[in-house]
Design an enzyme around this catalytic site. Structure first.
Site, PDB file in Angstrom:
ATOM      1  N   MET A 169       0.928  -1.145   0.038  1.00  0.00           N
ATOM      2  CA  MET A 169      -0.182   0.111  -0.066  1.00  0.00           C
ATOM      3  C   MET A 169       0.718   1.467   0.049  1.00  0.00           C
ATOM      4  O   MET A 169       1.513   0.987   0.834  1.00  0.00           O
ATOM      5  CB  MET A 169      -0.752  -0.084   1.053  1.00  0.00           C
ATOM      6  CG  MET A 169      -1.634   1.565   1.499  1.00  0.00           C
ATOM      7  SD  MET A 169      -3.029   1.703  -0.228  1.00  0.00           S
ATOM      8  CE  MET A 169      -2.682   3.013   0.132  1.00  0.00           C
ATOM      9  N   ASN A 207       0.931   4.772   0.812  1.00  0.00           N
ATOM     10  CA  ASN A 207       0.789   5.510   1.917  1.00  0.00           C
ATOM     11  C   ASN A 207       2.092   6.364   2.148  1.00  0.00           C
ATOM     12  O   ASN A 207       3.649   6.297   1.774  1.00  0.00           O
ATOM     13  CB  ASN A 207       0.887   4.818   3.265  1.00  0.00           C
ATOM     14  CG  ASN A 207       0.165   3.619   3.917  1.00  0.00           C
ATOM     15  OD1 ASN A 207      -1.205   3.884   3.038  1.00  0.00           O
ATOM     16  ND2 ASN A 207       0.537   3.055   4.016  1.00  0.00           N
ATOM     17  N   GLU A 230       4.920   1.174  -6.145  1.00  0.00           N
ATOM     18  CA  GLU A 230       4.227   1.597  -4.688  1.00  0.00           C
ATOM     19  C   GLU A 230       5.076   3.478  -4.865  1.00  0.00           C
ATOM     20  O   GLU A 230       4.436   4.585  -4.772  1.00  0.00           O
ATOM     21  CB  GLU A 230       4.703   1.166  -3.714  1.00  0.00           C
ATOM     22  CG  GLU A 230       3.929  -0.371  -3.325  1.00  0.00           C
ATOM     23  CD  GLU A 230       2.551  -0.641  -3.755  1.00  0.00           C
ATOM     24  OE1 GLU A 230       1.586   0.514  -3.428  1.00  0.00           O
ATOM     25  OE2 GLU A 230       1.945  -1.338  -3.961  1.00  0.00           O
ATOM     26  N   GLU A 244      -4.234   3.496 -10.658  1.00  0.00           N
ATOM     27  CA  GLU A 244      -3.150   1.594 -10.974  1.00  0.00           C
ATOM     28  C   GLU A 244      -3.246   1.517 -11.839  1.00  0.00           C
ATOM     29  O   GLU A 244      -1.774   0.551 -11.908  1.00  0.00           O
ATOM     30  CB  GLU A 244      -4.966   0.918  -9.954  1.00  0.00           C
ATOM     31  CG  GLU A 244      -5.143   1.355  -8.802  1.00  0.00           C
ATOM     32  CD  GLU A 244      -3.940   0.610  -7.945  1.00  0.00           C
ATOM     33  OE1 GLU A 244      -2.368   0.534  -8.251  1.00  0.00           O
ATOM     34  OE2 GLU A 244      -4.078   1.840  -6.741  1.00  0.00           O
TER      35      GLU A 244
HETATM   36 ZN   LIG Z   1      -1.160   0.966  -6.845  1.00  0.00          ZN
END
Ligand SMILES: [Zn+2]
Length: 1051
Positions: A436, A438, A471, A493
């Site tokens: 993820m 972040n 990421e 994405e």
């Molecule tokens: Zn992604």
């Protein structure tokens, strides 16, 4: 966010690319449909304000002149389509399908489990697709219970106040001795205090924000303009369905004034679902269980950690303080400013973090752990740290090196410096997705971050590099500039899924990542997007949390990536990068939608191709699927090309709820021929939403030449030729395959087999293309071939065609196997050679090559004899050895594997054992293995779906896995949660290819309460029908061909 981990299996890595995990919701949106060459583009500057974006109309006239009308009004029309009224509880459509023509027809009705209409695509007078009136309708009725979200979704925030700043203090309690006296506090809870400064945008006396699974102790709202202001709260209520906290006030808020909401609360560090602020654990080298607190907020779980305005458009800055035990470390998005004793609490500290940039709630992250780290600095002086449990310290170096170098690469690629002082990457022991993004604190599943060259394979190494790259790309595309809403998730994405290949290509140039894109992303999504139950990448409308959860899938990620790659190729790198840099600078720290990117790219192209990018891209983003281009040579130089929506099962129905643009696309296709062979800058021809046209091949073409389209497969379309051209291409491959680029060798095989599945060409034409494979040594065409042949292998698992297929594949794979052999040298062998070897050795064993099986079982026995000393198996070939050692062995070999699984602390090694243990040929052993899914000490909840999937991939285990999932459905749903269970279900259902299995599937779905997973079940039914169709139309023909070409080969 990255995908669920792919698992370690060679040759089928791509099958695991579905990325559905989490829930969210949407208000009803409107599709902007352009009528006559006009594009509605949202003006960049107007988005900075809180009001509805001003629309700017960009028009391109006939000679390519752009004009911009800045006072244009929104001219979008509501999407056409059919929706059931909210009052309709049941909405089932009976679709008759005549299948199995050779054995008489079999009819089914398919309950449509959401309230939406379906219609048959194409010519409605075409008798091939009209249900047979004689179809027998079973009397059995479905007992489908529609999701409660059939009602209009009212779950969006009102936007009458907007957050500016959050002051957040969190105190997690992880160990029994941590808990202080206080109401409700206990182990695995956390105390929270948040002050949210908000600005009033419209007069209101109710503030609505999100909150979930939180207990509020104190709530105040005061005006910022009056230091002595009274608490304005009159009362508050919780709407559990929409996860809203409504705060009613004693007076109206005044427009453009700032207020502060202060909430003292208690939250839970749950472990179910691994969402929000949750707990994770691991066993340290001394055998002690150690705890950590971590987060996963995307898309809608920040509200579990703090009451907040939990929509991506509502960006704010965050000042965060975390109080924690002195023997633990706290991390958050910003760098630590100071860590100091917490006054009055012995053994506790508080860590204060630097204010974050303006960002969305879903990017918040906190980790409190006893992890250690390895650090370095980027050329721009960004502190880079990779954290893990201390026992995995040796596995951090690779990701650190990749991350540091990729950050510098992306700073140049995006022409925008990384805006934070530090980047942390943490390997979390319990984590559902791959990773993820972040901001400043990227969290990973261990297998996506940790790589130890002594233990792990080249496949793991590549996976780590790719996920880190993905990421990091999000730090700009997603974090710096964020979609307004989840309907543009594909932009985030898709973009990250494309440039992840570029980042790795930069750090690992020998890996040929730009080529690997074809087999890793493009070919995978071509399969998913050829279903009538696919969806457009830009999903409009999204009405419920389930809709959002289900678009974290291959269409959003892989198709998004593929169409951006296509656009990059059409516009050229120079224009693409310029448009991209403008887009990021223009919208930094703000929100956008797809049209903002198209506007920037159109502007960048104004002196070059002068394309209307929105008009071009709308045909790829607002309708599902893709075209097949059918080429027919009319004369020496003239070729007719026509486009058609490609469907893997031409008898399927195409879902209408998303709308479409007539299923015609703007296609800029490339082509060359045998006498030209221009592969770097091939000639291009444009299909401007035309169904067909005639074009000329470039000069110099001979009447006997083959011609080739979609050079290096930059286009998101399939290519079909007249029979003569297919035969010429096949002959060229046999004569000298290297004349055709390696990308197109992979493309020809993938296209031909899928065209054959769809009935567009005969199966023999596709099979003939594989005849040259005994000469092929490159990874890409082989990987492509293994994917399509795996399909036939799966279909033949209980069919007499399996024997001839095995003979044929052994003949083709043996030369490659012998050229690569078992002499693996992970240090000196080129990476592509290593992954080619992983594939070749594995497939040779799968098809029963004696030498392969002998080597594998010998090595397994050697490991069993000496496991306390060392593992004699090279990391790259462990998967094949573990699998075949267990497959050829008995209970002792399996028990040995189980002990190693329990013993290892390396997550990638665990995955190899998960796969190996599923290779047993003993049903009772496999049943015992499946039961371990409920033993979380052996199989963590995050890995349960892998066990089920791997058992299903074994022919012996397939029916067992299905029985197990059916019998334990509710228990599995509770323990491993919904989306991993959906993945397990998919991995079983993809093999169904008999009428019996279809009825069985429908029976199961009849009894299931369908609140979630509707799309997955639709796919499963459609896939099963396509499989049945393939078996009935091609099963015998393919077997006869295989028998014919292998008749002289001795068994
Ligand atoms: Zn992604």
């Amino acid at each position: 966010m990255d995908s669920l981990p792919p698992g370690p299996q060679p040759g089928q890595r791509r099958n695991s690319n579905l990325r559905a995990h989490y829930n969210n919701f949407d208000r009803i949106s409107t599709v902007l449909v352009d009528g006559d060459g006009e594009s509605q583009i949202v003006d960049a500057d107007s988005l900075r304000g809180p009001v509805v974006p001003k629309k700017v109309t960009v028009t391109m006239d006939m000679d390519g002149q752009l004009s911009i009308d800045e006072d244009g009004h929104p001219t979008g029309k509501k999407e056409t389509g059919f929706y059931c009224t909210p009052g309709q509880i049941f909405c089932a459509i009976f679709v008759g399908l005549a299948v199995a023509a050779a054995v008489g027809f079999l009819a089914f009705y398919l309950p449509v489990r959401t309230c939406r209409n379906r219609s048959v695509i194409g010519d409605p007078t075409n008798p091939a697709i009209i249900p047979d009136p004689t179809i027998r309708i079973p009397t059995r009725k479905p007992t489908i219970i529609p999701a409660a979200t059939e009602e209009p979704w009212m779950g969006r925030l009102p936007l009458n106040v907007r957050p500016l700043r959050y002051d957040l203090t969190l105190t997690p309690y992880l160990y029994p001795e941590d808990v202080f006296n206080g109401p409700g506090r206990r182990r695995f809870t956390f105390d929270g205090a948040v002050n949210i400064r908000v600005r009033c945008e419209e007069v209101t006396n109710v503030i609505t924000l999100h909150m979930n699974n939180i207990t509020v102790y104190d709530l105040q709202v005061t005006s910022m303009s009056d230091p002595h202001a009274n608490n304005l709260v009159r009362n508050s209520t919780l709407d559990a369905y929409y996860e809203f906290l409504h705060i009613r006030l004693s007076e109206d808020l005044r427009v453009h004034e700032n207020y502060e909401i202060r909430i003292i609360y208690l939250g839970s560090l749950l472990q179910d679902g691994l969402v929000g602020f949750y707990r994770s654990s691991y066993i340290n080298v001394r055998g002690e269980e150690k705890w950590l607190a971590t987060t996963q907020m995307q898309p809608t779980d920040a509200r579990r950690a703090l009451p907040c305005f939990d929509e991506p458009e509502l960006k704010a800055v965050y000042d965060i303080v975390i109080r924690h035990r002195s023997d633990m470390t706290a991390l958050s998005n910003g760098i630590e400013i100071t860590t100091r004793p917490w006054q009055g609490y012995k053994g506790w500290k508080e860590t204060i973090f630097k204010r974050t940039p303006k960002m969305s709630t879903y990017l918040l992250a906190f980790v409190v752990s006893d992890f250690t780290y390895t650090a370095n600095y980027t050329t721009n002086n960004v502190l880079y740290r990779v954290w893990s449990r201390p026992g995995a310290a040796d596995s951090r170096e690779y990701a650190l090196d990749q991350g540091v170098r990729m950050t510098t690469y992306f700073e140049e690629y995006f022409d925008y410096p990384f805006p934070l002082e530090k980047q942390d990457m943490v390997a979390i022991p319990d984590f559902y997705s791959g990773a993820m993004e972040n901001w400043g604190l990227i969290l990973y599943r261990e297998t996506a971050l940790l790589y130890d060259p002594k233990v792990n394979s080249a496949t793991t190494k590549q996976h780590v590099a790719v996920v880190v790259s993905h990421e990091l790309a999000h730090q700009w595309f997603g974090n710096l500039v964020t979609p307004f809403w989840w309907d543009d998730l594909w932009l985030n994405e898709g973009f990250a899924s494309y440039v992840e290949f570029l980042g790795v290509d930069y750090t690992q140039p020998g890996w040929e990542m730009r080529r690997q894109f074809l087999v890793d992303d493009l070919h995978t999504v071509f399969t998913a997007d050829a279903l009538g139950t696919s969806h457009p990448v830009r999903v409009i409308p999204i009405n419920s949390p389930d809709d959002i959860g289900e678009i974290f899938d291959a269409i959003t990620y892989n198709k998004g990536a593929a169409i951006i790659r296509m656009l990059n190729n059409i516009l050229t790198e120079e224009v693409f990068l310029k448009g991209l840099a403008d887009y990021l600078k223009l919208h930094a720290f703000e929100n956008t939608n797809s049209d903002d990117l198209w506007a920037s790219l159109t502007y960048a192209d104004r002196h070059f191709g002068r394309r209307d990018v929105k008009k071009l891209m709308d045909t790829w983003t607002l309708q599902m699927g893709y075209p097949v281009l059918n080429f027919h040579r009319l004369s020496n130089t003239s070729v007719n090309v026509s486009q058609k929506h490609f469907l893997i099962n031409p008898e399927t129905t195409v879902e209408q709820r998303f709308g479409n643009l007539g299923y015609v696309w703007e296609v800029e296709f490339s082509h060359t021929h045998a006498s030209e062979r221009q592969y770097d800058t091939p000639r291009r021809t444009f299909l401007d939403r035309e169904v067909s046209k005639v074009f000329e091949l470039s000069p110099g073409v001979k009447a006997t030449d083959w011609y080739l389209s979609n050079i290096k497969q930059y286009g998101y379309y399939r290519v079909n030729y007249d029979k003569t051209n297919w035969d010429r291409l096949t002959k060229q491959l046999l004569d000298d395959h290297k004349v055709i680029p390696v990308e197109n060798r992979a493309q020809l095989i993938n296209d031909a087999f899928n065209l054959a599945r769809a009935g567009e060409i005969d199966q023999i034409t596709a099979l003939n293309l594989t005849a040259y494979l005994d000469k092929e040594r490159e990874y890409l065409p082989w990987d492509s071939a293994l994917t399509v042949v795996n399909y036939i292998r799966d279909m033949y698992s209980r069919h007499p065609g399996y024997g001839p297929l095995e003979k044929y594949m052994l003949q083709k794979i043996t030369p490659l196997y012998e050229s690569l052999d078992w002499n693996d040298d992970p240090v000196n062998d080129p990476h592509l050679k290593q992954i080619n070897r992983i594939n070749a050795v594995h497939i040779a064993c799968v098809y029963g090559l004696e030498h392969c099986l002998m080597k594998a079982t010998q090595l397994y026995a050697a490991y069993m004899a000496n496991h306390t000393l060392y593992n004699p198996i090279t990391p790259n070939l462990k998967l094949t050895v573990y699998c075949n050692g267990i497959k050829e062995g008995g209970q002792d070999e399996w028990d040995f594997g189980l002990e190693r699984l329990k013993e290892t602390t390396d997550s990638a090694e665990k995955n190899l054992w998960f796969y190996g243990l599923a290779c047993s040929q003993e049903p009772w052993i496999l049943s015992r293995y499946l039961e371990l899914v409920f033993d979380s000490e052996v199989v963590k909840h995050q890995d349960a779906f892998l066990v089920i999937r791997f058992v299903a991939e074994n022919y012996v285990g397939r029916a067992l896995a299905w029985d197990f999932v059916r019998a334990n459905w509710n228990r599995l749903r509770e323990q491993i949660t919904h989306y991993p269970l959906m993945k397990a279900f998919q991995s079983i259902a993809r093999y169904f290819n008999t009428e019996y299995e279809l009825l069985d599937l429908l029976d199961f779905l009849d009894g299931y309460t369908l609140h979630q997973g509707v799309r997955t079940f639709d796919h499963a039914i459609e896939q099963t029908l396509a499989n049945i169709r393939w078996m009935n139309t091609n099963g015998e023909e393919v077997m006869d061909w295989l028998k014919m070409v292998t008749r002289d080969i001795k068994s």
